[in-house]
Enzyme design. Structure first.
Site, PDB file in Angstrom:
ATOM      1  N   PHE A  29       0.777  -1.090  -0.104  1.00 23.46           N
ATOM      2  CA  PHE A  29       0.112  -0.195  -0.052  1.00 23.46           C
ATOM      3  C   PHE A  29       0.676   1.257   0.000  1.00 23.46           C
ATOM      4  O   PHE A  29       0.820   2.125  -1.097  1.00 23.46           O
ATOM      5  CB  PHE A  29      -0.808  -0.141   1.230  1.00 23.46           C
ATOM      6  CG  PHE A  29      -1.509   1.304   1.719  1.00 23.46           C
ATOM      7  CD1 PHE A  29      -1.878   2.065   0.867  1.00 23.46           C
ATOM      8  CD2 PHE A  29      -1.716   1.650   2.716  1.00 23.46           C
ATOM      9  CE1 PHE A  29      -2.774   3.378   0.995  1.00 23.46           C
ATOM     10  CE2 PHE A  29      -2.000   2.904   3.487  1.00 23.46           C
ATOM     11  CZ  PHE A  29      -2.517   3.794   2.436  1.00 23.46           C
TER      12      PHE A  29
ATOM     13  N   TYR B 276       4.355  -7.174  16.445  1.00 22.32           N
ATOM     14  CA  TYR B 276       4.806  -6.009  15.555  1.00 22.32           C
ATOM     15  C   TYR B 276       5.272  -4.920  16.500  1.00 22.32           C
ATOM     16  O   TYR B 276       6.317  -4.153  15.945  1.00 22.32           O
ATOM     17  CB  TYR B 276       3.567  -5.511  14.957  1.00 22.32           C
ATOM     18  CG  TYR B 276       3.694  -4.291  13.980  1.00 22.32           C
ATOM     19  CD1 TYR B 276       4.235  -4.630  12.791  1.00 22.32           C
ATOM     20  CD2 TYR B 276       2.925  -2.967  14.119  1.00 22.32           C
ATOM     21  CE1 TYR B 276       4.466  -3.524  11.697  1.00 22.32           C
ATOM     22  CE2 TYR B 276       3.073  -2.150  12.819  1.00 22.32           C
ATOM     23  CZ  TYR B 276       3.676  -2.478  11.852  1.00 22.32           C
ATOM     24  OH  TYR B 276       3.802  -1.537  10.975  1.00 22.32           O
TER      25      TYR B 276
END
Length: 312
Positions: free
Chosen positions: A13, A146
């Site tokens: 993206f 993450y």
């Protein structure tokens, strides 16, 4: 001679939008992306315009032989849906993959930028979040793969700066949206658009009072590029400081599309930040950067993309 940039995660993206910007500025661009979360369709319009794509993992960079002036590391799954499915891959991407890119930058004498994240602040106790804040992170929670991956990558980046004098840059990216987001990646904007366009109820985890600050993707990549060209080696927040509640954003999306279904409320996600808003005074000061695209403009562009490419 044209500058050559390597963009890891360039079919994703944000990466695909960064590739567009670099090509517009006259760069030759090599993309490394194994398409775990990226999509070749995001960059196919750039083939023949100075972009080359290598379908490899960033841990395997031996096939790259060109000199590079700049290396941008945007390679990592970044959505909550990925945290459950591939936590070990996310951790290895930051530890092994980013180290491999740092070694490449050292070898080729290139400047390298790490795309870090506002997730390094965890569920913050400071508002808005400044770069000096160390965060409130649960390292063993479901988001820890993450959060800690990016914190480790930041530490490794600074180690290469201090020990080997590699020219490093670190950007901390806050909530970003725009065309080419994966529709089912679990993040708020694609989830809301996908549901609203199908006339379905929008799902909100928690009471919806938690806040996010939405930055349009072209503003983000402009900030990333400005940081790469600067002399700033400590982390810099890039995001939009206009804070909105999740419920406000959901209502805005429904109003934009004309969806009348009431929202569905589910239990809050573990360790989900209650407030997220960047302090961008540093970006303004050292980069002369601030976002330009309004939320209404950005949502219009994103809606157009979802109508044309996602919802049939």
């Amino acid at each position: 001679m044209k500058k050559r940039a390597l963009v890891a995660g360039g079919a994703g993206f944000v990466g695909s939008h960064l590739c567009e910007l670099l090509l517009e500025k006259g760069y030759e661009v090599d993309v490394v992306d194994n398409l775990v979360t990226g999509n070749k369709n995001n960059i196919k319009h750039l083939f023949g315009k100075g972009l080359k794509w290598f379908d490899v993992d960033i841990c395997n960079l031996h096939i790259l032989h060109d000199p590079y002036h700049e290396i941008y590391n945007l390679a990592s799954p970044a959505s909550p849906a990925d945290f459950d499915k591939m936590p070990e891959f996310i951790l290895n991407t930051a530890a092994l993959g980013h180290t491999a890119l740092l070694d490449l930058a050292k070898e080729r004498k290139a400047r390298i930028l790490l795309a870090s994240t506002s997730e390094v602040y965890g569920d913050p106790l400071q508002h808005p979040q400044r770069e000096e804040y160390f965060g409130n992170v649960n390292p063993i929670g479901p988001r820890g793969c993450y959060d800690e991956a990016k914190r480790f990558a930041e530490a490794m980046t600074m180690a290469y700066l201090r020990r080997f004098q590699v020219q490093t840059r670190i950007v901390r990216i806050f909530n970003t949206y725009g065309p080419r987001m994966r529709p089912q990646d679990g993040r708020m904007i694609p989830s809301f658009f996908s549901s609203a366009l199908k006339g379905e109820s929008l799902t909100i985890h928690g009471d919806g009072k938690q806040t996010r600050s939405l930055c349009y993707v072209t503003d983000l990549v402009a900030g990333i590029y400005a940081l790469m060209q600067s002399s700033e080696t400590s982390p810099v927040n890039i995001g939009n400081p206009i804070e909105k509640s999740v419920l406000e954003i959901a209502d805005t999306v429904n109003a934009l599309i004309g969806n009348k279904k009431p929202h569905t409320f589910l239990p809050a996600m573990p360790d989900d930040p209650k407030r997220r808003c960047p302090d961008i005074s540093k970006a303004k000061r050292v980069l002369a950067w601030e976002p330009k695209v309004s939320l209404s403009q950005g949502l219009d562009s994103t809606l157009k993309y979802f109508k044309e490419n996602v919802v049939r």
